[in-house]
Enzyme design. Structure first.
Site, PDB file in Angstrom:
ATOM      1  N   ASP A  20       0.868  -1.173   0.000  1.00 23.58           N
ATOM      2  CA  ASP A  20       0.000   0.000   0.000  1.00 23.58           C
ATOM      3  C   ASP A  20       0.918   1.240   0.000  1.00 23.58           C
ATOM      4  OD1 ASP A  20      -2.219   1.765   0.633  1.00 23.58           O
ATOM      5  OD2 ASP A  20      -1.462   1.731   2.692  1.00 23.58           O
ATOM      6  N   ASP A 195      -1.870  -0.504   6.028  1.00 23.26           N
ATOM      7  CA  ASP A 195      -2.154   0.091   7.343  1.00 23.26           C
ATOM      8  C   ASP A 195      -3.629   0.358   7.581  1.00 23.26           C
ATOM      9  OD1 ASP A 195      -2.168   2.184   5.341  1.00 23.26           O
ATOM     10  OD2 ASP A 195      -2.386   3.560   7.030  1.00 23.26           O
TER      11      ASP A 195
HETATM   12 MG    MG Z   1      -2.756   3.219   3.574  1.00 24.99          MG
END
Ligand code: MG
Length: 252
Positions: A20, A195
């Site tokens: 990501d 995250d």
């Molecule tokens: Mg992120």
């Protein structure tokens, strides 16, 4: 943990690295427009990308994240798996029929937004995000508005870090994109690091590949004080912040 790192290093061609962007290889910025690739990531990723198949899988537009990361030999996928950057950005065909509904949502948002001072709309064409990082007191109202529009127009709502997004009601996400690329690249193993809530989709994508057999997956949650518990609960490994992840990537 060291075990999987050894496997990666022995057979890099069949070991995929999926990352990501925001909050994973970039510190979270107060506004999405000013996020930058973490300097240590800028140092580590180029050498990884020459040895391993590497993909940055972001919620941003594909061209936008490609520009910010700015490194060659990396595959960029945007809008949570809905947009692929090949020679030019390509929208997943499953999304196309829903663009008119997103148009209507866009128009309605313009008139409703006066009620939500401090909330900004991020228009990614394939999704519409309501950001309330600058106005956390508006969270409930922003969530209500997004849900109301989704219900009326036949769209789906996804939450992220200080953002709620309207999307097409189809199963195209970071997990399906990860699955497609892993097959195309004939991977035998992969890691995914993220995250946020939309990264749980990618973790699920890894699990599906493992269930198909002959595949090993490592799901890494990058922790911060905003980490959703859902992410931590389904991760194989947790690391502290962007630096914690980069410590692991540096070992590859
Ligand atoms: Mg992120």
């Amino acid at each position: 943990m060291d075990n999987w790192i050894g496997e990666f290093k022995k057979d890099p061609r069949h070991s995929g690295i999926f990352l990501d962007f925001d909050g994973t290889i970039s510190d979270i910025a107060p506004k999405p427009g000013i996020a930058q690739l973490h300097p240590r990531a800028a140092h580590i990723l180029p050498s990884l990308a020459t040895r391993y198949p590497l993909c940055v899988l972001s919620g941003r537009r594909a061209a936008n994240v490609a520009e910010i990361v700015g490194l060659p030999h990396i595959h960029y996928i945007g809008v949570h798996g809905m947009e692929w950057l090949e020679d030019e950005p390509k929208i997943d065909p499953e999304i196309l029929p829903f663009l008119p509904r997103l148009d209507r949502a866009r128009q309605k948002l313009q008139s409703e937004l006066d009620e939500l001072p401090g909330v900004t709309v991020e228009d990614k064409m394939l999704t519409l995000g309501l950001h309330y990082r600058e106005a956390p007191e508006q969270e409930d109202k922003a969530l209500d508005l997004a849900q109301k529009l989704a219900d009326t127009l036949g769209l789906k709502v996804r939450r992220g870090r200080k953002v709620v997004e309207l999307r097409a009601p189809v199963d195209v996400d970071k997990g399906t994109a990860l699955g497609r690329l892993s097959h195309a690249w004939r991977l035998k193993r992969a890691l995914y690091a993220g995250d946020d809530l939309t990264d749980v989709d990618a973790f699920r994508g890894l699990r599906r590949l493992i269930r198909e057999g002959g595949f090993e997956g490592t799901a890494i949650a990058v922790l911060s004080d905003e980490t959703p518990i859902e992410l931590e609960a389904v991760a194989d490994i947790t690391v502290l912040g962007v630096d914690g992840l980069l410590d692991i990537l540096a070992q590859l």
